[in-house]
Write an enzyme that holds these catalytic residues in place. Sequence first.
Site, PDB file in Angstrom:
ATOM      1  N   LYS A  35       8.987  10.090   2.307  1.00  0.00           N
ATOM      2  CA  LYS A  35       7.754   9.432   1.860  1.00  0.00           C
ATOM      3  C   LYS A  35       8.086   8.403   0.792  1.00  0.00           C
ATOM      4  O   LYS A  35       8.957   8.631  -0.054  1.00  0.00           O
ATOM      5  CB  LYS A  35       6.823  10.511   1.302  1.00  0.00           C
ATOM      6  CG  LYS A  35       5.441  10.058   0.872  1.00  0.00           C
ATOM      7  CD  LYS A  35       4.642  11.278   0.394  1.00  0.00           C
ATOM      8  CE  LYS A  35       3.203  10.956   0.049  1.00  0.00           C
ATOM      9  NZ  LYS A  35       2.452  12.172  -0.355  1.00  0.00           N
ATOM     10  N   SER A 112      -1.723  12.680   1.883  1.00  0.00           N
ATOM     11  CA  SER A 112      -1.194  11.341   1.737  1.00  0.00           C
ATOM     12  C   SER A 112       0.172  11.136   2.381  1.00  0.00           C
ATOM     13  O   SER A 112       0.675  10.015   2.453  1.00  0.00           O
ATOM     14  CB  SER A 112      -1.111  10.979   0.251  1.00  0.00           C
ATOM     15  OG  SER A 112      -0.220  11.832  -0.447  1.00  0.00           O
ATOM     16  N   SER A 136      -1.465  17.268   0.628  1.00  0.00           N
ATOM     17  CA  SER A 136      -0.897  16.096   1.282  1.00  0.00           C
ATOM     18  C   SER A 136       0.251  16.372   2.236  1.00  0.00           C
ATOM     19  O   SER A 136       0.703  15.464   2.934  1.00  0.00           O
ATOM     20  CB  SER A 136      -0.450  15.073   0.232  1.00  0.00           C
ATOM     21  OG  SER A 136      -1.564  14.507  -0.398  1.00  0.00           O
TER      22      SER A 136
END
Length: 393
Positions: A35, A112, A136
Amino acid sequence: MLLPEDPAHAFVPYPAVPVPHAGGGPLAGLSFAAKDLFDVAGYPTGGGCPTVLAMSGIKTNSAPIVQRLLDAGARFVGKTHTDELAFSMNGRNAHFGTPRNGGAPERIPGGSSSGSASAVSNALCDFALGTDTGGSVRAPASHCGLFGIRPTHGRVPLEACLDLSPSLDTCGFFTRDAGTFARVADVILGPDPAPLPRVVRLLRPDDVWHLLAPEARAALEPALARVEQALGEAAPCRVARDGFDTMYWNFRYIQGREAWVADGPMIDRHAPPLGPGVAERFEWSRRVTDAQFDGATDFRKAFSAQLSGLLGADGILVMPTMPDVAPLLSADESRLEDYRNAAIRMLCIAGLAGFPQVSMPLARRLGAPLSLSLLGPAGSDRSLVALVERIAG
């Protein structure tokens, strides 16, 4: 990005810079993504925000957890999209778009850690790092049909990773199958300091299950039966302290205050054009008072002690990961915000307690994935992964 193409729009299109990795090791032969909150040598760290990206510069060292994976023989293939500043749960980014949900392409991927879940669910890499503050990793794991984990708070290092809410932030990961999940867990988590016993005490938090719509509950009942077949019959219990609305607000006060401390100075100084939902959450966070934050901190301590007492050394909660399957891509911002608020009422349990939770893709509804979770005592992370292997067969 080190892949020849990205049909899922999962990766940030940074110029390809090879990242050295060990020639052998426990993760040799596996590819991974990270990420775009984690530093990776040779790349910037953008956090899903053009202003942060502009200020980043090229990193000369990788985050310790990224380096651990490289040293174990895993091959890095790129950095994945994140919701803006990691302060969302739907996977949409107003600046960089929406990664494709490999488990249900007509639905949002969740966030996310949207790009990481997209990359794994579309088979563009074998596993991917994400972060989980309020859900997330767990949300996109459920939405995309993946195995995912939110570890015990503080178990996995988050140095050289952009903060959202440090007392809630954790480093998790996604895989498509239980075998790879266990293999990666061995490297990221290592052995538990106090492993769960072979025979665990399975608990069904009925107050959490009652948050589901009847259709979602019916879809998960066969998955619950599968877990009980592997681990024993679940005894009913209740986990909420003073009701889920109280849980929700105390979680949000902590997350909001810490998010403003982390990103507020940058927002005030540079006035970045924040996307829908994100802008409103930061503006709300700006106004969290000392009294609200202090009260929420006290509540968290009491709730963590309560849940610790319920679980003891052998108790495991079996519960839905999310309220339902992922909303459709056509859902408007109001619908997504309502869904997010409902989800936080489930997801805040592990966040407030700081306990580990694993999400397993064991069900489907309306043609889309829907997951069941196991939540265990602090430090039982690797033991939970072993239980996942037993359930997955």
